[in-house]
Design an enzyme around this catalytic site. Structure first.
Site, PDB file in Angstrom:
ATOM      1  N   ASP A 160     -10.799   2.248  -3.871  1.00  0.00           N
ATOM      2  CA  ASP A 160     -10.064   3.339  -4.213  1.00  0.00           C
ATOM      3  C   ASP A 160     -10.184   4.688  -3.717  1.00  0.00           C
ATOM      4  O   ASP A 160      -9.758   5.677  -4.113  1.00  0.00           O
ATOM      5  CB  ASP A 160     -10.341   3.689  -5.925  1.00  0.00           C
ATOM      6  CG  ASP A 160      -9.910   2.167  -6.645  1.00  0.00           C
ATOM      7  OD1 ASP A 160      -8.738   1.976  -6.211  1.00  0.00           O
ATOM      8  OD2 ASP A 160     -10.371   1.835  -7.578  1.00  0.00           O
TER       9      ASP A 160
ATOM     10  N   ASP B  30      -3.014  -3.071  -5.897  1.00  0.00           N
ATOM     11  CA  ASP B  30      -3.013  -1.495  -5.720  1.00  0.00           C
ATOM     12  C   ASP B  30      -3.428  -0.798  -4.593  1.00  0.00           C
ATOM     13  O   ASP B  30      -3.420   0.304  -4.328  1.00  0.00           O
ATOM     14  CB  ASP B  30      -4.230  -1.125  -6.855  1.00  0.00           C
ATOM     15  CG  ASP B  30      -4.210  -1.833  -8.221  1.00  0.00           C
ATOM     16  OD1 ASP B  30      -3.467  -3.177  -8.141  1.00  0.00           O
ATOM     17  OD2 ASP B  30      -4.315  -1.356  -9.290  1.00  0.00           O
TER      18      ASP B  30
HETATM   19  N1  GLY Z   1      -6.406  -0.497 -10.846  1.00  0.00           N
HETATM   20  C1  GLY Z   1      -5.756   0.711 -10.933  1.00  0.00           C
HETATM   21  C2  GLY Z   1      -4.549   0.769 -12.092  1.00  0.00           C
HETATM   22  O1  GLY Z   1      -4.729   0.405 -13.033  1.00  0.00           O
HETATM   23  O2  GLY Z   1      -3.394   0.777 -11.723  1.00  0.00           O
END
Ligand code: GLY
Length: 399
Positions: free
Chosen positions: A119, A178
């Site tokens: 992330d 994501d």
């Molecule tokens: N994993 C990131 C989101 O909840 O979009």
């Protein structure tokens, strides 16, 4: 006769010019009203959030008891509040917002070496990426490049993708949709450093995701598990969606935004096609409500009583406002209208917090992790972030 015909033509032209001018004006004043309304509300709200935040932490959402859930820099959402403050500074050009944005950005510096997450793009690009764009501070540039270097270590040449998580016994090499969002950090690091390695990794990851995460109708699986030795797909499944075969709303939004940004940096037509196909799947899905704020999963069995996800709508609005620049006029118009519809909903009393409401967050009714009974029908800092980004894009287009 000739004289009067000429006068008549002149009169008609003058009327047309007047109508055109007044339509354009009323169109841009409507858009300015939305932009102004939301940014003015954001000023009031973020004063509250900024003042209440403990040092080195930032607000993510509300706890079930209504108090603010503050997070430390290692949380995946740590870049969004500083990023929203940078957007507020962009719009208002007021040094007090610049100072607050700086104050909330700088505690994240050590994350540049944090290699336990995929992330880093969310964390470091939304914060430092915006900080650098806004200030051109050279030390921020080095932090962005170092963050990309750290993220690039999670790339596997066998799988040709960046590993999402190091935890979980149900998978071997998980890659979630994501993760497309983290590619912006890599592309930008190549632009800033001249080192093509980061963009090469981003391209490889985008190509693998394109082959492995999408169904024939261009909806996407949330998670694909790969064999880390052979790189072959073990299983296509979900973690945050309703089921393995469903379309988790935010996942569709991440994919749309992700391929749009891939096209921005590469100008490779296959990414543009992918983004357009995802957009068509999303916009034409029969489960999307009239106000264009999707249910948390397009296949939730609780529709029409399922919780909505404002965060997905905000990401889609921002992505479409970029994508509309790259397509032919009729499609561009369609994307603009859809994004405008979302922004109008977000600026309405249904979604926009009243002054002082919800502890200083901006938007209500997002869903974080439905399956865990976590963050359902709450404000989320990334809904606020992408909504402000979309509004800035809208403001620039409408000029
Ligand atoms: N994993 C990131 C989101 O909840 O979009």
């Amino acid at each position: 006769m000739y004289k009067s015909l000429k006068a008549y033509k002149f009169f008609i032209n003058a009327v047309l010019v007047f109508l055109l001018f007044s339509c354009k004006n009323s169109d841009s004043s409507t858009s300015e009203n939305i932009v102004n309304k939301v940014f003015s509300r954001a000023e009031k709200q973020f004063e509250i959030l900024a003042a209440s935040s403990p040092e080195g932490m930032s607000p993510r959402t509300l706890n079930p008891d209504g108090s603010v859930h503050y997070i430390k820099p290692k949380d995946w959402c740590s870049g969004f509040f500083p990023g929203s403050l940078w957007y507020l500074y962009d719009y208002k050009q007021n040094d007090s917002w610049k100072n607050k944005a700086t104050l909330f950005t700088e505690p994240l510096e050590n994350i540049k070496d944090y290699n336990k997450t995929h992330d880093l793009g969310f964390m470091m690009y939304c914060s430092y990426g915006n900080a650098y764009r806004s200030t051109q501070n050279e030390s921020y540039k080095d932090i962005i490049i170092q963050s990309a270097e750290t993220l690039s270590k999670r790339f596997s040449p066998q799988v040709q993708a960046i590993k999402s998580w190091d935890w979980g016994k149900d998978w071997q090499y998980p890659v979630i949709i994501d993760n497309m969002m983290n590619l912006e950090l890599l592309f930008e690091a190549t632009e800033l450093s001249g080192n093509s390695k980061y963009a090469d990794i981003a391209v490889a990851h985008a190509n693998t995701t394109m082959k492995s995460h999408f169904r024939d109708d261009y909806s996407s699986y949330h998670l694909v598990d790969f064999d880390s030795i052979t790189g072959k797909i073990i299983k296509q499944r979900t973690f945050q969606g309703y089921s393995d075969s469903s379309a988790w709303a935010r996942g569709q939004a991440w994919g749309l935004y992700g391929y749009t940004l891939c096209y921005r940096y590469t100008k490779d037509a296959k990414y543009l096609l992918q983004a357009n196909k995802i957009a068509q799947y999303y916009m034409n899905h029969p489960s999307i409500p009239e106000d264009k704020i999707p249910y948390w999963d397009f296949h939730s069995p609780d529709i029409p009583n399922a919780p909505r996800d404002v965060s997905a709508a905000a990401v889609v609005a921002s992505a479409l406002l970029e994508l509309q620049q790259y397509v032919q006029e009729d499609v561009s118009k369609e994307y603009m209208q859809y994004a405008e519809g979302i922004l109008e909903s977000l600026a309405s009393d249904v979604y926009l917090a009243k002054e002082g409401e919800i502890q200083g967050f901006l938007l209500k009714h997002s869903t974080g992790f439905f399956n865990k009974n976590s963050e359902i029908d709450v404000p989320l800092n990334y809904a606020d972030y992408y909504a402000l980004e979309a509004l800035l894009r809208y403001h620039k287009i409408k000029g």
